[in-house]
Every structure is written in structure tokens, then in C-alpha cells.
Write a protein that holds these residues in place. Structure first.
Motif, PDB file in Angstrom:
ATOM      1  N   ALA A 376       0.813  -1.213   0.000  1.00 34.04           N
ATOM      2  CA  ALA A 376       0.000   0.000   0.000  1.00 34.04           C
ATOM      3  C   ALA A 376       0.850   1.268   0.000  1.00 34.04           C
ATOM      4  O   ALA A 376       0.581   2.218  -0.743  1.00 34.04           O
ATOM      5  N   ALA A 377       1.882   1.311   0.821  1.00 41.40           N
ATOM      6  CA  ALA A 377       2.714   2.516   0.916  1.00 41.40           C
ATOM      7  C   ALA A 377       3.437   2.783  -0.397  1.00 41.40           C
ATOM      8  O   ALA A 377       3.541   3.933  -0.860  1.00 41.40           O
ATOM      9  N   ASP A 378       3.946   1.714  -1.021  1.00 41.25           N
ATOM     10  CA  ASP A 378       4.647   1.884  -2.307  1.00 41.25           C
ATOM     11  C   ASP A 378       3.678   2.344  -3.388  1.00 41.25           C
ATOM     12  O   ASP A 378       4.038   3.147  -4.261  1.00 41.25           O
ATOM     13  N   ILE A 379       2.455   1.853  -3.337  1.00 45.01           N
ATOM     14  CA  ILE A 379       1.439   2.267  -4.313  1.00 45.01           C
ATOM     15  C   ILE A 379       1.120   3.745  -4.138  1.00 45.01           C
ATOM     16  O   ILE A 379       1.003   4.498  -5.116  1.00 45.01           O
ATOM     17  N   ALA A 380       0.995   4.193  -2.898  1.00 42.10           N
ATOM     18  CA  ALA A 380       0.711   5.611  -2.636  1.00 42.10           C
ATOM     19  C   ALA A 380       1.818   6.498  -3.174  1.00 42.10           C
ATOM     20  O   ALA A 380       1.574   7.556  -3.775  1.00 42.10           O
ATOM     21  N   GLU A 381       3.064   6.058  -2.984  1.00 41.56           N
ATOM     22  CA  GLU A 381       4.205   6.833  -3.491  1.00 41.56           C
ATOM     23  C   GLU A 381       4.203   6.844  -5.015  1.00 41.56           C
ATOM     24  O   GLU A 381       4.469   7.870  -5.645  1.00 41.56           O
ATOM     25  N   ALA A 382       3.885   5.710  -5.632  1.00 45.83           N
ATOM     26  CA  ALA A 382       3.841   5.631  -7.094  1.00 45.83           C
ATOM     27  C   ALA A 382       2.727   6.517  -7.654  1.00 45.83           C
ATOM     28  O   ALA A 382       2.890   7.125  -8.728  1.00 45.83           O
ATOM     29  N   LEU A 383       1.615   6.628  -6.951  1.00 37.92           N
ATOM     30  CA  LEU A 383       0.518   7.493  -7.389  1.00 37.92           C
ATOM     31  C   LEU A 383       0.949   8.959  -7.400  1.00 37.92           C
ATOM     32  O   LEU A 383       0.644   9.700  -8.329  1.00 37.92           O
ATOM     33  N   GLN A 384       1.662   9.378  -6.345  1.00 40.76           N
ATOM     34  CA  GLN A 384       2.118  10.757  -6.290  1.00 40.76           C
ATOM     35  C   GLN A 384       3.105  11.054  -7.418  1.00 40.76           C
ATOM     36  O   GLN A 384       3.037  12.099  -8.067  1.00 40.76           O
TER      37      GLN A 384
END
Length: 576
Positions: A376-384
Motif C-alpha cells: 500500500a505505501a509503495d502504491i501511494a508513493e507511485a501514485l504521487q
């Protein structure tokens, strides 16, 4: 010339192969007393011109660095030469050099492996060691870095640095603080680098351990401009990529200013340092009739360089690279910014604040957590990251991102995507880099080769090195005409006094005076002082100049300042 120069270098203590008591090791050399002094003087001269006069600062970084540094820099993947191995004797050879040495092809290094293999077969090239045909043998990439382990065991692999530059780039986050976060600024380093050459050759020209003098000049590509006016009238000989690719191509003899105006040199910064370099090579004694700047062809440029020019010197009919002038753009700092946890950017202040649109995300972690767990955290960073790069990706109902090699589809409504107007006073940029990288050993060899000369004095053949006094290993030889009647004591006192003024001095009372002059001429000593009977009476000596062999009588008290002025070029011997 090469044989005579290498023999002189070994006999007189300039350089010789290391570990000869154990058979020697190819590609490793010792600089003897004369060579170490000459090398140091060349380095000091380089510091003066490329560092002190330009207002740059120097660091000294370790020669061993951890593996992640070279993963980020690209050296693990791209720092290769072409290797072909003899099936009979097992000797390894650099494939592109075999082609260039035995055909009229000059740029085999820029060719793909398959084409190099075809040329080996087409020209029926053989192993230089045992004459076995090499046609059909595979041509492979061979990484040139020396690998080692940091600490016990093999858990922390490292490499001997193949260039000093990475030691500067890796420390940029701290170095920019010393520069008060203001561009432009330059960092220099002189130190040892290591490349596991496939086939070291040509004495100290191609070795496995060598000294580099490198300058990394960090600039803002949009606002920083070099002081081109300082070098615009410097005359240069250029061999551009266009001319190299033209069947009737030739050198362009022009000025730095004209080359920039006509677009021959694309980067103003590279042009500036070509001008600085041209003046420095001439200053230390490189023969300008045997010197050129050659632009790299597209296929031979290093992986980090958007444009590169080599300073090349002619030695025995071959053109030898002695310096590379590369525009490295933001390649290195961007790589380290991406791979490390540090910030490799500089904040660029706007003249006035700007209102800009900024895309942001505020992901619904109550959705991402249960749905994707630890990712989840990596996905959030990739979204930004995606929002900053391509806001149109959020135009549909679902947006796709990659994290840790996997692809995830996220409902846009769960991303919290929005575009807002914000006022900004500046922005973070990754600086670009301009790099002059000099091979000190190659410059030293060039200076020796271009200074080597023979003439006839009083019916005898004389060998001399016409080295510039600034870089000559010894500045002055001091002799008594004979070691008797107080001449020896007086000469030794004069030698000690000259040394106390920081001059490199050799004292010699062995053999007749003519032989002593010849010994100093052969190692490039520009001046000799002789104490004779007349000098004992009136406190004078004879001062002899190497190339002309002319002599003048000088007061002993005037010697230290006079020789210092002659060494620095403040005065000329012909004026005495």
C-alpha cells in the motif's frame, strides 16, 4: 622514439614496470625519483590552472566504494571493453584494438560486438601472442572494474573506483552545503583510479592503475554561462564528428569563439574548458603541432556523456587521448538521487513568486491497506510520482501504477487526486555537470615525448629533455668545477641556500663538468650553476641554460630570486 624514451625513462628514474623482481605485473608502473617529481609538478600546474585560477575547491575521496554506487552510476552495466580470447593459448585481447592496429579502421570502439566479430573474420586477424586465427571466436563485453569485499566475508561487495568522479558525485549533498547551496561551483580531485584493462600496452599510456585529475563543475543549465570572453580568441585545432564521417574530412583550425558561433562545439561550457585546456597544454610543453581536439562519435561516447571532446597528442604516429571534456548533463546526480536516500537537488529561487498548478494525491489508505497489504505505501508513493509526471493518467475511472515490479489498478476516486493552484518561490533542480578529466600519466608521457631531442655539442651527440622549467623534476644543478680549494664547500652551501628557497636542486661533483652537464640535460634540468676559481674571489657563479648551453655570470646573492623568476617565466634567460 618510443623505445629510446622508455629506455631513458627506466635508466634515469622516470618510470619502470613494478615488481620486476618477481617477473613484473602488466599494467602497473612505478614512478622513480625523476618521474614522481615531474608528475607532482604537472599535478601542481593543473591545480593552479583548473582549480585555483577558476575558484574551485578540492576533495580527496576513498578509492574503494560500495557496489550500490556503481549500480546507480551505470558502471556495472556499461563500463565494458570488447574481449576476444585466443582458443589456443588462452590470451585475451581487446578486439577493437586488434582491428585498429591491423587495418585502416580507426573507430572500431564505436561498433557493435557483432560487427567487430565480422571484421576479425573479414581481415583474418590472428592472436598477437601465438598467431592462431581468431575468426569465429566470440567477442564479448568485459567489465573493467576491480571487485573486492569490504570487511570480512562477501556480504559487502565493493569496487576499486574506475574514475575519481563518483567520489565527488556521491558526496554532492554535503558539498552543496559547503557551497551555500549556490550554483555554479566546482570540485576537483586528483587521485588513483583502476581499470582491469584487457591488454595493457604502450608503456604508461594504457595501464591498470593510473592517476586522474578531474573537475566536476556543477551548473544551472538555464541560468549559468561560462566566461567565454576569456578564451574566445584562443586558437584550436578541431576534428569534429562531421569531419570524421566525411571521406574528405579535415581539421578545422579556428578559435573558440568562432567554433561556438558556428555551432561546431555545441556546449559553451565545454568550449570554455577546451580553451582553458589549450592554454595549459601549451604552458607545460605539449607540442601544439602534434595536438588536436577530437569530438567523440555517437557510438563511442561514455554512457553519461551527451557530448564529449578528447584532447589528443600525437606520439609515434598514433593519436593518444590525454583528456576527455564531457558534458555529463544531470545523468550522475539524477541517478544517485533516485537510488539513494539523499537529496541531490539545488533550490532555484525565482525572481518573483509564481502561481502554478500542482497535481497531488491523498490516497484512501483505508482502502489501499486492506486491498493491497504491504504494498500500500509503495502504491501511494507511485501514485504521487505519476500525478506529478502525467496528470492525464487520472482522467478515467481507473489509474494503473507499478510498484516493486508489479502492476496495480486503482479506482481514481480512491486516490484523492486533485489539481490545486499554489504559490511557489522557487523549484528544486538537478544540476548539470561539465567535466574535464585528465590522465596525468598520459600527459606526463606526452610531455616527455614532445620534449625529447638530440643535437650535437662539441662533436658529441647530446640527448636532452626540453622540459618547461615549471614542471622539470629538478630546477637547477649545482656543481663545483672541482671539489678542491673550497669550491666543493661553496657549491654545497649554494645548493642548501637554493633548497631553502623552495627550489628543487641536485648537487653533483662526480666526473668532468661536461659529463655533469650532459646528465642534467638528459633529465631535463633547465639550469646549472658552476662554482669556479673566479667565483671564489668575487662571489659569482656561472649560470648555464640547458637548450642553448649559453652561460652568464651571476652574483651568488642574486641566485635564489633569479632562478625562481626563470622557473616561473617572470624572466627569460635571453634577457640576462
Amino acid at each position: 622514439m618510443t623505445g629510446e624514451l622508455v629506455e631513458l625513462a627506466k635508466r634515469r628514474g622516470f618510470f619502470f614496470q613494478s615488481s620486476e623482481a618477481y617477473g613484473g605485473v602488466s599494467g602497473f608502473y612505478v614512478y622513480g625519483p625523476q618521474g614522481a617529481a615531474l608528475k607532482r609538478n604537472i599535478e601542481d600546474s593543473w591545480r593552479d590552472r583548473f582549480q585555483v585560477q577558476e575558484g574551485h575547491r578540492e576533495i580527496e575521496a576513498p578509492t574503494v566504494m560500495p557496489e550500490p554506487v556503481f549500480e546507480a552510476s551505470g558502471h556495472l552495466d556499461t563500463f565494458d571493453d570488447m574481449l576476444v580470447e585466443c582458443p589456443e593459448c588462452g590470451e585475451s585481447h581487446r578486439a577493437d584494438h586488434l582491428i585498429e592496429d591491423n587495418t585502416d579502421i580507426e573507430d572500431a570502439e564505436a561498433m557493435p560486438l557483432s560487427e567487430v566479430g565480422d571484421l576479425i573474420a573479414e581481415y583474418d586477424l590472428h592472436c598477437p601472442s601465438c598467431e592462431t586465427p581468431l575468426a569465429g571466436e566470440p567477442v564479448e563485453d568485459f567489465n573493467l572494474m576491480f571487485e573486492t569485499d569490504i570487511g570480512p566475508g562477501s556480504g559487502h561487495p565493493g569496487y576499486l573506483r574506475p574514475e575519481t568522479a563518483q567520489g565527488i558525485f556521491v558526496e554532492f549533498p554535503r558539498l552543496k552545503e559547503y557551497a551555500r547551496n549556490q550554483l555554479p561551483f566546482g570540485i576537483t580531485q586528483i587521485g588513483t583510479a583502476y581499470r582491469n584493462e584487457i591488454s595493457p600496452r604502450k608503456s604508461i599510456i594504457r595501464v591498470r592503475e593510473f592517476t586522474q585529475a578531474e573537475l566536476e563543475h556543477f551548473i544551472d543549465p538555464e541560468t549559468d554561462e561560462p566566461p567565454l570572453h576569456r578564451v574566445e580568441d584562443v586558437e584550436v585545432t578541431l576534428y569534429s564528428a562531421v569531419e570524421q564521417n566525411d571521406d574528405d574530412g579535415d581539421y578545422l583550425r579556428t578559435t573558440i569563439g568562432e567554433a561556438v558561433e558556428e555551432g561546431i562545439i555545441a556546449s559553451d561550457w565545454v568550449a570554455y574548458y577546451l580553451g582553458v585546456g589549450q592554454e595549459w597544454y601549451e604552458r607545460i610543453g605539449v607540442d601544439m603541432d602534434r595536438f588536436r581536439f577530437r569530438q567523440h562519435l555517437a557510438g563511442e561516447r561514455a554512457h553519461y556523456a551527451s557530448d564529449c571532446w578528447d584532447a589528443e597528442a600525437e606520439i609515434d604516429g598514433d593519436w593518444i587521448e590525454i583528456t576527455g571534456y564531457a558534458y555529463r548533463s544531470d545523468y550522475d546526480l539524477s541517478k544517485h538521487d533516485k537510488y539513494s536516500d539523499e537529496d541531490f537537488t539545488i533550490f532555484r529561487q525565482y525572481d518573483e513568486p509564481k502561481v502554478v498548478e500542482r497535481a497531488t494525491v491523498d490516497p484512501d489508505m483505508s482502502y489501499l491497506g486492506p486491498e493491497f497489504g504491504g504494498a500500500a505505501a509503495d502504491i501511494a508513493e507511485a501514485l504521487q510520482t505519476l500525478a506529478e509526471r502525467d496528470r492525464t493518467a487520472f482522467d478515467g475511472d481507473v489509474v494503473t501504477v507499478e510498484a516493486d515490479g508489479d502492476t496495480y489498478a486503482i479506482p481514481v476516486e480512491k486516490t484523492g487526486f486533485s489539481v490545486e493552484e499554489v504559490k511557489e518561490s522557487g523549484e528544486h533542480i538537478v544540476p548539470h555537470v561539465v567535466e574535464p578529466s585528465i590522465g596525468i600519466g598520459r600527459v606526463l608521457y606526452t610531455v616527455l615525448d614532445h620534449a625529447y631531442d638530440t643535437d650535437e655539442i662539441e662533436g658529441e651527440t647530446r640527448t636532452r629533455l626540453s622540459l618547461d622549467p615549471e614542471i622539470a623534476p629538478t630546477t637547477v644543478g649545482v656543481f663545483p668545477l672541482m671539489d678542491k680549494d673550497g669550491m666543493g664547500e661553496t657549491a654545497r652551501d649554494i645548493a642548501a641556500e637554493l633548497r631553502s628557497h623552495g627550489l628543487d636542486v641536485v648537487y653533483d661533483d662526480s666526473g668532468n663538468i661536461g659529463r655533469r652537464y650532459r646528465r642534467q640535460d638528459e633529465v631535463g634540468t633547465p639550469f646549472c650553476v658552476t662554482v669556479d676559481y673566479e667565483g671564489l674571489e668575487d662571489d659569482t657563479v656561472t649560470l648555464r641554460e640547458r637548450d642553448s648551453t649559453e652561460q652568464v655570470r651571476v652574483a651568488v646573492d642574486d641566485l635564489p630570486n633569479l632562478i625562481a623568476d626563470l622557473r616561473s617565466g617572470e624572466r627569460a634567460f635571453s634577457e640576462l
